[in-house]
Design a protein around this motif. Structure first.
Motif, short mmCIF file in Angstrom:
data_model
loop_
_atom_site.label_atom_id
_atom_site.label_comp_id
_atom_site.label_asym_id
_atom_site.label_seq_id
_atom_site.Cartn_x
_atom_site.Cartn_y
_atom_site.Cartn_z
N LYS A 54 8.43 43.35 3.17
CA LYS A 54 9.55 42.97 3.82
C LYS A 54 8.70 42.52 5.10
O LYS A 54 9.20 41.84 6.02
N GLU A 55 7.59 43.36 5.67
CA GLU A 55 6.86 42.97 6.81
C GLU A 55 6.27 41.52 6.59
O GLU A 55 6.42 40.67 7.53
N LYS A 56 6.11 41.11 5.42
CA LYS A 56 5.46 39.69 5.14
C LYS A 56 6.54 38.74 5.20
O LYS A 56 6.46 37.62 5.83
N LEU A 57 7.87 39.22 4.75
CA LEU A 57 8.78 38.27 4.71
C LEU A 57 9.67 38.12 5.97
O LEU A 57 10.26 36.76 6.26
N ALA A 58 9.45 38.92 6.76
CA ALA A 58 10.53 38.97 8.22
C ALA A 58 10.15 38.05 9.06
O ALA A 58 11.28 37.32 9.42
N PRO A 59 8.84 37.55 9.21
CA PRO A 59 8.62 36.27 10.10
C PRO A 59 9.35 35.19 9.47
O PRO A 59 9.48 34.15 10.32
N CYS A 60 9.51 35.20 8.22
CA CYS A 60 10.12 33.77 7.60
C CYS A 60 11.59 33.86 7.85
O CYS A 60 12.23 32.67 7.79
N HIS A 61 12.25 34.82 8.55
CA HIS A 61 13.44 34.84 9.02
C HIS A 61 13.66 35.08 10.56
O HIS A 61 14.77 35.70 10.92
N ASN A 63 12.22 37.03 12.08
CA ASN A 63 12.01 38.45 12.36
C ASN A 63 13.39 39.37 12.80
O ASN A 63 13.40 40.09 13.47
N GLN A 64 14.42 38.78 11.91
CA GLN A 64 15.93 39.45 12.14
C GLN A 64 15.53 40.91 11.56
O GLN A 64 15.03 40.76 10.57
N PRO A 65 15.99 41.81 12.40
CA PRO A 65 15.69 43.19 11.99
C PRO A 65 16.24 43.83 10.64
O PRO A 65 15.72 44.60 9.94
N MET A 66 17.46 43.17 10.01
CA MET A 66 17.79 43.65 8.92
C MET A 66 17.04 43.13 7.83
O MET A 66 17.10 44.00 6.83
N VAL A 67 16.22 42.24 7.84
CA VAL A 67 14.97 42.09 6.72
C VAL A 67 14.41 43.32 6.33
O VAL A 67 14.09 43.62 5.06
N LYS A 68 13.86 43.96 7.36
CA LYS A 68 13.06 45.24 7.17
C LYS A 68 13.77 46.31 7.07
O LYS A 68 13.50 47.34 6.36
N GLN A 69 15.21 46.52 7.73
CA GLN A 69 16.06 47.60 7.69
C GLN A 69 16.68 47.73 6.40
O GLN A 69 16.83 49.04 5.97
N ALA A 70 17.32 46.76 5.55
CA ALA A 70 17.99 46.84 4.57
C ALA A 70 17.19 47.41 3.61
O ALA A 70 15.99 46.91 3.20
N PRO A 71 17.58 48.17 2.66
CA PRO A 71 16.86 48.70 1.61
C PRO A 71 16.40 47.59 0.49
O PRO A 71 15.27 47.66 -0.20
N LEU A 130 21.37 35.25 5.09
CA LEU A 130 20.22 34.73 6.12
C LEU A 130 20.20 33.33 5.85
O LEU A 130 19.60 32.58 5.06
N GLY A 131 20.72 32.43 6.93
CA GLY A 131 20.73 30.76 6.92
C GLY A 131 19.27 30.32 7.32
O GLY A 131 19.27 29.08 7.21
N THR A 132 18.24 31.22 7.32
CA THR A 132 17.01 30.75 8.00
C THR A 132 16.10 30.64 6.70
O THR A 132 14.95 29.77 6.87
N THR A 133 16.85 30.72 5.51
CA THR A 133 15.72 30.43 4.19
C THR A 133 15.20 29.22 4.33
O THR A 133 13.97 28.79 3.93
N ALA A 137 11.27 27.51 4.36
CA ALA A 137 11.06 27.74 3.16
C ALA A 137 9.53 27.65 2.67
O ALA A 137 9.30 28.39 1.59
N ASP A 138 8.89 26.78 3.29
CA ASP A 138 7.49 26.79 2.85
C ASP A 138 6.49 28.00 3.07
O ASP A 138 5.75 28.35 2.24
N LYS A 139 6.98 28.65 4.12
CA LYS A 139 6.53 30.17 4.46
C LYS A 139 6.92 31.13 3.26
O LYS A 139 5.93 31.82 2.67
N ILE A 140 8.31 31.01 3.03
CA ILE A 140 8.79 31.90 1.81
C ILE A 140 7.99 31.61 0.55
O ILE A 140 7.71 32.51 -0.25
N ILE A 141 7.82 30.56 0.13
CA ILE A 141 7.22 30.09 -0.97
C ILE A 141 5.85 30.65 -1.07
O ILE A 141 5.35 31.34 -2.04
#
Length: 246
Positions: A54-61, A63-71, A130-133, A137-141
């Motif tokens: 989640k820590e790695k994925l958060a900047p791809c969005h 850093n919206q807090p729910m990325v790390k907060q949601a289970p 999350l509309g940021t995907t 997308a390149d970072k998420i890949i």
């Protein structure tokens, strides 16, 4: 089910209560029963539960807090990789390295995502798209190690709600439904359709906070600017080329 759909709310704050494996699988099984083009199922879902991931994925969005907060965070991907591998292992040469195939797979992925969201809400969970995907997308890949033929389309956070927000406004049904043929809008109809949205106190505050004259200017000049749209369009087109869809 109609009541669940009509009472949808976006949840951005979650409790720390985990989602059981059994419940998550039940929701995902409901998801994959969604309609799919030609029964090809050209999508995949990446489930993120590990805190380090989640820590790695958060900047791809952003850093919206729910990325790390949601289970659970779910990344829904257009995926022709698996189908292409199957075709080649069965002496069939796939012809899916094109934009139409990307659109086909993207639609499949979004249909599954919406099934998952409705199933989750039916079980008392909250969701947030999350509309940021597609922006990053390149970072998420890179983070999710997606191979060629796979492109992230949307992301959904999933968990037990820790808030009870009011529903956001929607345009009246008459504003979005057309019978038989598309009927274009007069200026008077536009005024009427957007009147309620523009007169909401929170939207008036939004206009004032951004020092704009109209709510539309907030969208065009602040939230979804032309320069940003063009930049992220370029990024996404490069992703589609790199992933084999151009």
């Amino acid at each position: 089910m109609i009541d669940i759909l009509k009472n949808h709310r976006t949840i951005r704050k979650y409790t720390d209560k985990p989602i059981s494996e059994e419940l998550l699988n039940e929701i995902l099984e409901a998801g994959v029963r969604a309609s799919t083009t030609g029964n090809m199922q050209v999508y995949s879902v990446v489930v993120t539960q590990d805190a380090a991931m989640k820590e790695k994925l958060a900047p791809c969005h952003f850093n919206q807090p729910m990325v790390k907060q949601a289970p659970v965070t779910l990344t829904f991907c257009a995926d022709f990789n698996r189908f292409n591998l199957w075709c080649r292992q069965r002496n069939a040469e796939p012809g899916y390295d094109n934009f139409l195939s990307f659109v086909t797979a993207a639609i499949d992925a979004l249909l599954v995502a919406q099934n998952v969201c409705v199933a989750a809400e039916a079980k008392g969970l909250g969701i947030c798209y999350l509309g940021t995907t597609t922006y990053l997308a390149d970072k998420i890949i890179d983070v999710l190690e997606l191979p060629k033929g796979v492109v992230p389309i949307t992301t959904v956070t999933l968990g037990y709600p820790d808030e009870d927000p009011k529903q956001v406004d929607r345009l009246p049904l008459s504003g979005v439904i057309h019978f038989e043929t598309y009927k274009n809008y007069t200026s008077e109809q536009i005024d009427e359709l957007y009147k309620t949205k523009e007169n909401l106190e929170e939207n008036k505050a939004f206009v004032a906070e951004n020092d704009k004259d109209t709510l539309a200017q907030v969208f065009t000049d602040v939230r979804y600017k032309k320069a940003d749209n063009e930049h992220f369009s370029k990024v996404l087109l490069e992703v589609l080329s790199k992933q084999g869809f151009m």
